[in-house]
Design a protein around this motif. Structure first.
Motif, PDB file in Angstrom:
ATOM      1  N   PHE A 102       5.973 -46.742   9.216  1.00  0.00           N
ATOM      2  CA  PHE A 102       4.873 -47.380   8.490  1.00  0.00           C
ATOM      3  C   PHE A 102       3.581 -47.401   9.310  1.00  0.00           C
ATOM      4  CE2 PHE A 102       8.858 -49.090   6.964  1.00  0.00           C
ATOM      5  CZ  PHE A 102       8.719 -49.028   5.592  1.00  0.00           C
ATOM      6  N   ASP A 103       3.513 -46.543  10.334  1.00  0.00           N
ATOM      7  CA  ASP A 103       2.351 -46.576  11.226  1.00  0.00           C
ATOM      8  C   ASP A 103       1.249 -45.608  10.827  1.00  0.00           C
ATOM      9  OD1 ASP A 103       3.585 -44.190  11.858  1.00  0.00           O
ATOM     10  OD2 ASP A 103       3.997 -44.711  13.959  1.00  0.00           O
ATOM     11  N   GLY A 104       1.444 -44.898   9.706  1.00  0.00           N
ATOM     12  CA  GLY A 104       0.430 -43.952   9.247  1.00  0.00           C
ATOM     13  C   GLY A 104       0.401 -42.655  10.020  1.00  0.00           C
ATOM     14  N   SER A 105       1.383 -42.435  10.902  1.00  0.00           N
ATOM     15  CA  SER A 105       1.421 -41.230  11.730  1.00  0.00           C
ATOM     16  C   SER A 105       2.575 -40.326  11.307  1.00  0.00           C
ATOM     17  CB  SER A 105       1.588 -41.607  13.208  1.00  0.00           C
ATOM     18  OG  SER A 105       1.818 -40.449  13.988  1.00  0.00           O
ATOM     19  N   LEU A 106       2.304 -39.041  11.234  1.00  0.00           N
ATOM     20  CA  LEU A 106       3.348 -38.060  10.920  1.00  0.00           C
ATOM     21  C   LEU A 106       3.988 -37.509  12.184  1.00  0.00           C
ATOM     22  CD1 LEU A 106       1.627 -36.115   7.995  1.00  0.00           C
ATOM     23  CD2 LEU A 106       3.353 -37.929   7.849  1.00  0.00           C
ATOM     24  N   SER A 107       3.642 -38.047  13.339  1.00  0.00           N
ATOM     25  CA  SER A 107       4.236 -37.596  14.602  1.00  0.00           C
ATOM     26  C   SER A 107       5.303 -38.558  15.108  1.00  0.00           C
ATOM     27  CB  SER A 107       3.149 -37.408  15.666  1.00  0.00           C
ATOM     28  OG  SER A 107       2.529 -38.648  15.960  1.00  0.00           O
TER      29      SER A 107
END
Length: 238
Positions: A102-107
């Protein structure tokens, strides 16, 4: 004063009385009618606007969320079991907590503990502040960024080294729905998919792994092999 004069005086007094009583009454009636019309118009516009908002929300998709609002990391508290993985080859410890989904990161990614491939493991999300009318959930399944053999895999080849979710149950205050997630597409690894979601006002959302898909390249030297999710988006009504 003769009778005719008296009649004229009474008529004048009656006329003045009508002016004092009738015209304010008519004026008040006119003002009341005006505000009733305005209020009614506002109510109708609000109802029509609400209907249009609901239609837009019902037609929303991961590629076109329309008027919905995406909850950010600061609005969500996620908890649940997760994998802590130590690579003897790289001499490094990796952690994959629920917040990573849920951190908005795709990594980054959430990875379930490896027992049974993560089946039965879950993430519970609660909202900070107040309940929300959830209308859409979008998921990037698997761990697309890369396994331990690739620090960064922008092409999504990390899918080959990590497990993913085969089916997921989403539970809210309004009910539960289970759906199968599409097979991983390494040609479009960061694609959001839309699982079945029970919509409506809720204080929490629970994501439960019902089945998992092992890595296409299930070498334990490359990384964790249990179910993983790169990103989850929660879209709500304004």
């Amino acid at each position: 004063m003769n009778a005719k004069g008296k009649d004229l005086a009474r008529a004048a007094r009656h006329k003045r009385w009508r002016a004092r009583v009738l015209w304010p009454s008519l004026l008040n009636a006119g003002v009341t009618t005006f505000f009733v019309v305005i209020f009614g118009s506002l109510v109708v516009n609000a109802i029509v606007g609400g209907i249009n908002d609901m239609k837009a929300a019902d037609a929303a998709s991961c590629s076109a969320p329309n008027n919905l609002i995406l909850l950010g990391p600061s609005q969500i508290h996620a908890e649940g079991g997760y994998l802590t993985y130590t690579s003897t080859r790289l001499k490094k410890t990796y952690v994959y907590p629920p917040s990573s989904a849920f951190d908005g990161s795709l990594s980054t990614a959430w990875v379930a503990p490896e027992k049974n491939g993560g089946v039965g493991r879950f993430i519970t999300v609660t909202f900070r502040g107040h309940a929300h009318d959830v209308r859409l959930i979008c998921i990037v399944n698997g761990y697309a960024n890369g396994g331990l053999s690739q620090a960064v895999a922008a092409d999504g080849s990390g899918f080959l080294e990590n497990g993913s979710v085969g089916a997921i149950t989403i539970t809210t205050d309004t009910g539960s729905k289970t759906s199968s997630l599409p097979s991983l597409d390494t040609t479009s690894p960061f694609r959001f998919v839309q699982p079945l979601t029970p919509t409506g006002e809720t204080t929490s959302v629970k994501f439960t792994v019902k089945s998992y898909v092992p890595p296409l390249d299930p070498s334990p030297n490359n990384g964790p092999v249990s179910a993983s999710i790169t990103e989850i988006q929660v879209w709500v009504m304004p």
